[in-house]
Design an enzyme around this catalytic site. Structure first.
Site, PDB file in Angstrom:
ATOM      1  N   GLU A   1      45.407  28.121  47.125  1.00 28.35           N
ATOM      2  CA  GLU A   1      46.217  28.449  45.944  1.00 28.35           C
ATOM      3  C   GLU A   1      47.234  29.569  46.226  1.00 28.35           C
ATOM      4  O   GLU A   1      47.691  30.226  45.294  1.00 28.35           O
ATOM      5  CB  GLU A   1      45.312  28.867  44.788  1.00 28.35           C
ATOM      6  CG  GLU A   1      44.463  27.732  44.248  1.00 28.35           C
ATOM      7  CD  GLU A   1      43.826  28.127  42.931  1.00 28.35           C
ATOM      8  OE1 GLU A   1      44.280  27.633  41.897  1.00 28.35           O
ATOM      9  OE2 GLU A   1      42.886  28.946  42.942  1.00 28.35           O
TER      10      GLU A   1
ATOM     11  N   HIS B   1      39.238  34.892  39.247  1.00 26.96           N
ATOM     12  CA  HIS B   1      38.499  34.169  38.207  1.00 26.96           C
ATOM     13  C   HIS B   1      37.664  35.170  37.426  1.00 26.96           C
ATOM     14  O   HIS B   1      36.540  34.861  37.037  1.00 26.96           O
ATOM     15  CB  HIS B   1      37.620  33.089  38.839  1.00 26.96           C
ATOM     16  CG  HIS B   1      38.346  32.232  39.845  1.00 26.96           C
ATOM     17  ND1 HIS B   1      37.764  31.756  40.985  1.00 26.96           N
ATOM     18  CD2 HIS B   1      39.636  31.784  39.860  1.00 26.96           C
ATOM     19  CE1 HIS B   1      38.659  31.031  41.680  1.00 26.96           C
ATOM     20  NE2 HIS B   1      39.798  31.051  41.016  1.00 26.96           N
TER      21      HIS B   1
ATOM     22  N   HIS C   1      45.179  36.954  42.325  1.00 24.43           N
ATOM     23  CA  HIS C   1      44.665  35.789  41.597  1.00 24.43           C
ATOM     24  C   HIS C   1      43.151  35.868  41.598  1.00 24.43           C
ATOM     25  O   HIS C   1      42.534  35.951  42.655  1.00 24.43           O
ATOM     26  CB  HIS C   1      45.107  34.474  42.218  1.00 24.43           C
ATOM     27  CG  HIS C   1      44.313  33.304  41.687  1.00 24.43           C
ATOM     28  ND1 HIS C   1      44.239  33.021  40.337  1.00 24.43           N
ATOM     29  CD2 HIS C   1      43.510  32.394  42.295  1.00 24.43           C
ATOM     30  CE1 HIS C   1      43.437  31.981  40.151  1.00 24.43           C
ATOM     31  NE2 HIS C   1      42.980  31.581  41.327  1.00 24.43           N
TER      32      HIS C   1
ATOM     33  N   HIS D   1      40.196  28.637  34.083  1.00 23.93           N
ATOM     34  CA  HIS D   1      40.227  28.882  35.529  1.00 23.93           C
ATOM     35  C   HIS D   1      40.219  30.365  35.864  1.00 23.93           C
ATOM     36  O   HIS D   1      39.301  30.847  36.523  1.00 23.93           O
ATOM     37  CB  HIS D   1      41.475  28.175  36.087  1.00 23.93           C
ATOM     38  CG  HIS D   1      41.731  28.397  37.544  1.00 23.93           C
ATOM     39  ND1 HIS D   1      42.680  27.706  38.242  1.00 23.93           N
ATOM     40  CD2 HIS D   1      41.187  29.248  38.449  1.00 23.93           C
ATOM     41  CE1 HIS D   1      42.695  28.094  39.508  1.00 23.93           C
ATOM     42  NE2 HIS D   1      41.797  29.038  39.651  1.00 23.93           N
TER      43      HIS D   1
HETATM   44 MN    MN Z   1      41.609  29.940  41.568  1.00 25.77          MN
END
Ligand code: MN
Length: 240
Positions: A86, A107, A105, A176
């Site tokens: 990603e 979660h 990034h 997500h």
């Molecule tokens: Mn992710």
């Protein structure tokens, strides 16, 4: 290519590489990153590149894991090492935001409920001021359809996420996680940690019931000094 244009870290300021290692360990220690998620910093030698570790658990990274990417998120010096799938989240945000020099990034779990309900995540205490009056939510179904795999695996999806971020600091990714942007690495780390904290506090305030007093537009503009938490967090992960 002059030496300064070479990818890799041989000519990189060791403080930059060390701070990227520290950022990974700090975010893992605070439960923002677990075995998943990633952090990057724009390459100070060349703003059309960014630096990110090879795809391993963030807690375990070292300077030798560093890989240089162009803004299309092609690895320039992976030498067979795995890269985060990603990574496009990072490259596309750097393309659209010249003021952003670090991206996380994650979660981080308490943030997720705000991505799947109608309740916006918003600044509830001073250290969450950067969240402002509401946080945008990016819906992958709008861009990849119902039959999507939840992941940002292309430049196109990364770009739509970066557009949803707009000029803000944080964008939620429905079901997500989230992406956090900052003008420098320590500010991006601060924001990623306090996005999770703000989400916890907002949830608790709502449970107490009644109207909740959020930060007003003036309070949201607070200037945060992130040097003290950054120095303390580096010590906590054994990097002074
Ligand atoms: Mn992710």
């Amino acid at each position: 290519m002059s030496q300064a244009d070479q990818p890799g870290y041989a000519d990189l300021d060791p403080a930059i590489a060390g701070d990227l290692v520290a950022a990974n360990r700090i975010l893992a220690r605070h439960g923002v990153l677990d075995s998943f998620g990633h952090v990057s910093v724009r390459d100070p030698r060349n703003p059309a590149r960014y630096l990110q570790m090879q795809a391993i658990a963030p807690r375990d990274v070292a300077i030798d894991d560093l890989i240089t990417f162009d803004l299309d998120s092609n690895a320039l010096d992976a030498r067979g090492r795995p890269v985060y799938r990603e990574r496009f989240i990072h490259g596309e945000i750097y393309k659209l935001r010249a003021d952003v020099n670090a991206v996380v990034h994650s979660h981080s779990p308490t943030v997720i409920p705000f991505s799947v309900t109608e309740k916006p995540l918003r600044a509830i205490f001073h250290n969450g001021h950067f969240l402002g009056g509401s946080t945008p939510v990016w819906e992958i179904r709008k861009h990849a359809g119902e039959n999507n795999n939840m992941l940002v695996l292309s430049q196109e999806l990364g770009r739509s996420l970066a557009l949803a971020l707009g000029q803000g600091s944080v964008v939620l990714m429905r079901g997500h996680g989230n992406a956090v942007a900052g003008p420098d690495l320590k500010t991006a780390v601060f924001r990623a940690v306090y996005t999770e904290v703000n989400a916890k506090l907002q949830m608790q305030a709502v449970l107490l019931g009644g109207p909740v007093k959020f930060l007003n537009e003036f309070e949201q503009r607070k200037q945060q000094n992130v040097d003290r938490p950054w120095a303390m967090w580096k010590k906590e992960v054994g990097m002074e």
